[in-house]
Design an enzyme around this catalytic site. Structure first.
Site, PDB file in Angstrom:
ATOM      1  N   SER A  28      38.361 -49.194  31.346  1.00 24.63           N
ATOM      2  CA  SER A  28      37.068 -48.553  31.112  1.00 24.63           C
ATOM      3  C   SER A  28      36.970 -47.163  31.727  1.00 24.63           C
ATOM      4  O   SER A  28      36.159 -46.341  31.281  1.00 24.63           O
ATOM      5  CB  SER A  28      35.938 -49.429  31.674  1.00 24.63           C
ATOM      6  OG  SER A  28      36.129 -49.674  33.059  1.00 24.63           O
ATOM      7  N   GLY A  65      37.735 -53.282  30.525  1.00 26.27           N
ATOM      8  CA  GLY A  65      38.016 -54.632  30.994  1.00 26.27           C
ATOM      9  C   GLY A  65      39.479 -55.003  31.048  1.00 26.27           C
ATOM     10  O   GLY A  65      39.829 -56.070  31.569  1.00 26.27           O
ATOM     11  N   ASN A  94      40.845 -53.430  37.207  1.00 22.77           N
ATOM     12  CA  ASN A  94      40.250 -54.744  36.938  1.00 22.77           C
ATOM     13  C   ASN A  94      41.028 -55.867  37.607  1.00 22.77           C
ATOM     14  O   ASN A  94      40.450 -56.885  38.004  1.00 22.77           O
ATOM     15  CB  ASN A  94      40.154 -54.979  35.429  1.00 22.77           C
ATOM     16  CG  ASN A  94      39.107 -54.086  34.795  1.00 22.77           C
ATOM     17  OD1 ASN A  94      37.951 -54.084  35.176  1.00 22.77           O
ATOM     18  ND2 ASN A  94      39.533 -53.284  33.823  1.00 22.77           N
ATOM     19  N   ASP A 175      26.410 -48.577  38.662  1.00 22.31           N
ATOM     20  CA  ASP A 175      27.282 -49.668  39.120  1.00 22.31           C
ATOM     21  C   ASP A 175      28.243 -49.235  40.212  1.00 22.31           C
ATOM     22  O   ASP A 175      28.918 -50.063  40.834  1.00 22.31           O
ATOM     23  CB  ASP A 175      28.051 -50.284  37.946  1.00 22.31           C
ATOM     24  CG  ASP A 175      28.975 -49.289  37.238  1.00 22.31           C
ATOM     25  OD1 ASP A 175      29.206 -48.185  37.751  1.00 22.31           O
ATOM     26  OD2 ASP A 175      29.471 -49.638  36.148  1.00 22.31           O
ATOM     27  N   HIS A 178      31.900 -46.537  37.569  1.00 20.25           N
ATOM     28  CA  HIS A 178      32.274 -45.749  36.399  1.00 20.25           C
ATOM     29  C   HIS A 178      31.680 -44.340  36.451  1.00 20.25           C
ATOM     30  O   HIS A 178      30.510 -44.170  36.793  1.00 20.25           O
ATOM     31  CB  HIS A 178      31.804 -46.440  35.119  1.00 20.25           C
ATOM     32  CG  HIS A 178      32.434 -47.775  34.898  1.00 20.25           C
ATOM     33  ND1 HIS A 178      31.834 -48.955  35.255  1.00 20.25           N
ATOM     34  CD2 HIS A 178      33.630 -48.103  34.364  1.00 20.25           C
ATOM     35  CE1 HIS A 178      32.632 -49.964  34.943  1.00 20.25           C
ATOM     36  NE2 HIS A 178      33.729 -49.476  34.398  1.00 20.25           N
TER      37      HIS A 178
END
Length: 199
Positions: A28, A65, A94, A175, A178
């Site tokens: 991502s 992801g 991830n 978050d 990102h």
């Protein structure tokens, strides 16, 4: 006829406009998370590389992801489809978020790099760091995977672009993981500067 073909090949080799293909193979952080793909840094990269004297076609093969294991599973088809000259590997964040063993990550990256080389492409590896969710020992062991793979397989190790973004809260999504669209131009230029000596 042979001389004509040789001449055409020579022109392609010497012509600076000849376009190499770089496949960005990530998660991502490269896929344009929650933004139009045209705003993601890989989409901006060709212009930044061109401004530095390199004509490069960029294929963004990143999926949000993805783990190193997911990447390894889908890589053969991508290599066959795009036939890149270079592959920039931006995977592992991830794996770290899920607490996967560093040894598993190292094994997956090693297999990814070998597949890339077997296809005739040149692998480039980006360092990945993870949040200290699982403690200092895990975080350090995870980060150490990347220089270890780089040294053992003799491939370039590029610094993690997120380190230059995360220090600017206005560039990060809520978050805390990102980069926002506002950070993508900086990331593209940063990556271009790192790539320029390896293409």
């Amino acid at each position: 006829m042979f001389r004509r073909l040789s001449f055409l090949v020579l022109i392609l080799v010497l012509n600076p406009a000849y376009s190499k293909t770089l496949m960005v193979f990530g998660d991502s952080l490269s896929a344009g998370y929650q933004m139009p793909i045209a705003k993601a840094w890989p989409s901006l990269l060709p212009a930044d590389l061109k401004s530095k004297g390199q004509t490069v076609t960029v294929v963004n093969a990143s999926i949000s992801g993805d783990t190193t294991g997911n990447g390894l599973a889908r890589l053969p088809n991508l290599l066959e489809q795009h036939q890149p000259d270079y592959v920039l590997i931006e995977l592992g964040a991830n794996d770290g978020l899920r607490g996967f063993p560093p040894g598993l990550v190292q094994n997956n990256l090693t297999q990814i790099i070998r597949l890339i080389r077997e296809s005739g492409a040149n692998p480039l590896l980006m360092q990945i760091h993870v949040l200290p969710n699982y403690g200092k020992r895990y975080t350090e062991a995870f980060s150490a995977v990347y220089p270890s793979v780089s040294q053992s397989l003799d491939i370039p190790l590029l610094p993690f672009f997120l380190e230059g973004v995360i220090i600017k809260p206005e560039w990060m999504m809520e978050d805390g993981l990102h980069p926002k669209p506002e950070a993508q131009a900086w990331i593209s230029n940063f990556v271009a500067e790192q790539l320029i000596n390896h293409l």
